[in-house]
Every structure is written in C-alpha cells, then in structure tokens.
Write a protein that holds these residues in place. Sequence first.
Motif, short mmCIF file in Angstrom:
data_model
loop_
_atom_site.label_atom_id
_atom_site.label_comp_id
_atom_site.label_asym_id
_atom_site.label_seq_id
_atom_site.Cartn_x
_atom_site.Cartn_y
_atom_site.Cartn_z
N CYS A 202 0.81 -1.22 -0.07
CA CYS A 202 -0.07 -0.13 -0.06
C CYS A 202 0.97 1.30 -0.06
O CYS A 202 0.42 2.27 -0.16
N GLY A 203 2.11 1.15 0.09
CA GLY A 203 3.06 2.13 0.08
C GLY A 203 3.57 2.83 1.29
O GLY A 203 4.65 3.34 1.51
N PHE A 204 2.95 2.11 2.39
CA PHE A 204 3.41 2.35 3.83
C PHE A 204 4.68 1.73 4.25
O PHE A 204 5.02 0.45 3.88
N SER A 205 5.79 2.29 5.01
CA SER A 205 6.57 1.41 5.51
C SER A 205 7.04 2.02 7.03
O SER A 205 6.89 3.34 7.44
N ASN A 206 7.75 1.32 7.73
CA ASN A 206 8.03 1.35 9.24
C ASN A 206 9.09 0.46 9.65
O ASN A 206 9.26 -0.51 9.26
N GLN A 207 9.40 0.85 10.90
CA GLN A 207 10.36 0.02 11.62
C GLN A 207 9.58 -0.25 13.08
O GLN A 207 8.74 0.40 13.41
N LEU A 208 9.48 -1.63 13.20
CA LEU A 208 8.53 -1.87 14.23
C LEU A 208 9.37 -2.70 15.33
O LEU A 208 9.92 -3.60 15.16
#
Length: 522
Positions: A202-208
Amino acid sequence: MHWAYKIANELIEKYPNKETYVCASGISPSGSVHIGNFREIITTYFVVKALNNLGKKTRFIFSWDDFDRFRKVPATIHPTYHHFIGKAYSNIPDPFGCHSTFAEHFEKEFEKSLSELGIEVEFIYQSKEYKSGRYNEDIIHAIEKRKEIYDILMKFKTSVPNEQERNDFYPITLYCENCEKDDPSITQYNHESKTLDYSCRCGFSNQLSIEVANNIKLNWKIDWAMRWMKEDVVFEPGGRDHSSETGSYTVSKEIAKAIFDFDAPHYTPYEFIGIKGQNQKMSSSSGNLITPAELMEIYLPEVILFMFAKYKPTAAFNIGLDEDVIKNYSEFERYQSHYIDQTLLDLDICQSVEFAHIGKIDKKYPKFNHVASILPLVNYNVALLKDIFINNGETFSFIEIEKISQLAEYWIKKYNPQKNIMINQKQAIEFYHSLTEEQQFWLKNLCDYLLNNEPQDQTELMKQLYSICNHDDKKIMKANQKTFFTMIYRLVLNRTSGPPIPLLFQVVNKNQLIHLLNFNES
Ligand SMILES: [Zn+2]
C-alpha cells in the motif's frame, strides 16, 4: 474399551505425574463452523470426559484462530468482501451486522450450539492473545531461529532449498499498520534492537519494535507448536489432512522439539463427516453446509452426541437427514432403554450412551418415529397428539411431546416431505378389488368389529386383528399379519407403512375409518 477411555489411558500412561491434563482443539472462524469441523471439538470433549471419569483434573481449551488471515469469501457472503482478503478475521466487519467483527459472528454462532449441547469449554481468542503481547518473546525467539525453521519446513517440501530464500525467510504474518493486510515485505531484522523494517504494497513502510508489536502472528505450523508449549498441551486431535507424513502435525511436532524444546502432544487424527440426504457435497466455500445448529433442529443433543461417541475418530460416517433420521433415533432409543434396564451388554455402547448424556439417563421423550408418523395426520397439532398418547397408555408431558414434535415437523417439512402423509379421502376401490377373497373377508370382519365395539385398549384391538387373520401355521400367520396391516395402511393412507395400528385408529375419525375400510355397502 471405548476409544475415548483408550486415549485417556494412553495419556495417563505417557504423563503419569501431570497435575492437570490440558486438552486442546481449535478452529478458524472462516465461516459457519460445520458438522465436519465439529468433530474437532467433540473428539476432545469425550477424551476430557474420560479423563475426568478416571479421576484426572483437566483443562479443556478451544482456540479460535481469529488472527489468521481471511483468505476466501464464503459463498453465503457478499462478494464485495474480497476487499478484506489479507486482513485478520478479527479485523473485518460482521457481514450480518449483528456482531462487532466477522470472527465474532461465527464464533458466537458456534459457541451457542456448544452450550446447547452441554459442552463447556474454555475459549481462547488468538487475536486477543497475540495483541496482548503474550507471545512477543516467542515471536522474537522464532525470528532468531528462522533459518532453522526454514530448514525444517524444507525437509517436508518437494522444492529445493535455496540460500537467498533462506535469508529472506520470516516465519510470521505481519499485518500492515496502515492497510491492516498481510501485504508487507520484511526488509530487515535487527537482532540488537529486536526491530523489523517492512514496506507494504500500500506504500506504507515502518520500523517495528517486536517487543511491543501487536500486529505479528506466527505462521501456522510454528504458531501451533508455540501454543502447545505455551499451554502445556497433552492432547489434541486433527483432521485427516493435517495427519499425513508431511502434514501440519508432523511438521509442528518437529518445530516444537527443535525450536521450543517441547514434546508435541498426543495426537489423534479424525476422519471427515458426510451428510446423507442432501444432494450437494458439504463445503464451506459452496455455502452448502450443515451446522451443529441445523442438526439440532432435527436431532436431540443426546442423539447427536451418541452418534459421535459411537464411531472411533478414525471412522468416517454419514449423518443422515433422510430416512436415516428414524433409524438413528430408533437405535439410540433402543440402546438407551437397554441401558436403563441394565440389559445393554456391549461396554463400548454403554459408554457411548453415558457420553451422550449430560445429566441423568432417562427415557423422557416419546419415540421419534411414532411422533413423526402421527404428527402430519393430526395436522401438527401437539395437544391432539398428546391425547392420542394418553389414550394409548403412554404419558409424556406436553413439553416433551412438543420438543419431539418440533424436531419431527422441521425434519418432515424441510428434508422429508414424502413423510407429510394424509388420510385418504376416498375409498381405494381398485386396490380393494386386487385383494383375495380371504383378504376381503378379513376386512369385513374388521369393519364388523369396529362397528360394534369401541376399541379403546390397544391390546384388545391388536388381539382382535390377530384373530381375524389367524392361521394354524405360525409362518403363514406372520405373513398374514403383515399383509393385513399393509392392506390397512394402503386403504387409509395410500402407503405401505404408517404409525402403529392402534395409534392410527385413534388418529382417524371412526366414521372416516369405517368409510375407508368398509366395502360391503358401496
Ligand atoms: Zn499496507
């Protein structure tokens, strides 16, 4: 020995010092739980009962795998639901609008049936457990051991392992924090900080940070192994499809030992259940399925439990919705009577009768077959039916007759309309002329008797019938009786069978009865 006791004994032998025997089962709420899935929980239920009867403490858990991804829209649900594919069952709205989520709708539906069957179980909702952080340390552990897990999984696959795939492998499902689907690709795991970098379609990215994450689920075979360890499970059954040499159980067993240092529980595979009397094959995706709730519209809970108790889990069997309903009820009623009279000699069947009952074992209902054969003749009038039973010397309360009447009516109208029999309006003249002179003479005698007597007592009536068609040769006499009764059913109901004759004679108005049987005046 009954199969459930056999398993219970094996468990006690294998784990002699267990204080509590944890027995598990689980289902994904991917749609209505049908009668095939139902075997999962009922198999465990009988083993738990057997352990309890052997004096052992148990914990009976049932996992709702509602943190699994929604993979297929069931036929009964609007196709627009394909938008939700990839989300967790517990993160999708209820298609029927009556519960807070898709998962909850089907969970509550099944839980209600279990409660009506008297099955008490401790439900564990995996969404809740995963989101609570209870498993986060285990998720980290599995991610750190991911290459070992990859190697184990590959041993059971036909494809060739490769180093690139091994490096990129993560034994988890990560639900995107933005679109809530399982679309993210994991780009990196940091061992020091226990964080995952991901980017989603969906285009979202993150560090979790995994330590506090609430959107990660272990993949099935790892998840299963981890939960055995977490709950200290000693017994769990599984469908035939999980039980092959490369099936989930075998794989999870190895993962449990190698990754979580836990010996897999004792496992019993169970066979599928079929439905007889329904034209199409039962499957969740076709929407053509029989739920325990539907079965309880036809069968008393104890009859359902008895059928499942009687068959070993490894035996496939069909549950009939056709004429077998009569057969299944009659068999149960017969065994139950013998059990009460202490004339039931087969130990397995005795124990199956015990497993089928929640409380006291007693005969409180009228015979299903009798109710089903009379009910249409009295136009489904339960009060009238009750009078007939009383006149016939059988006393049941209105509630008991009403219960069986409801089941019989539902069954006749939905599954067996040919049982919706009617009393003939006109004399069956042609049939009468096909009878022998002797048979016509029997009828004449019967009519003379009916015209001059009020046969209230069923023994008296039967005696009269037997004497009319009597013969010195016992074999001939038996055949005569059968012919005579069939004649009566043909003349009154235009069928070859029906309710017991004394009941039939009470149901049919006397003038009408004589009109249908008496050919001397016409
Ligand atoms: Zn996303």
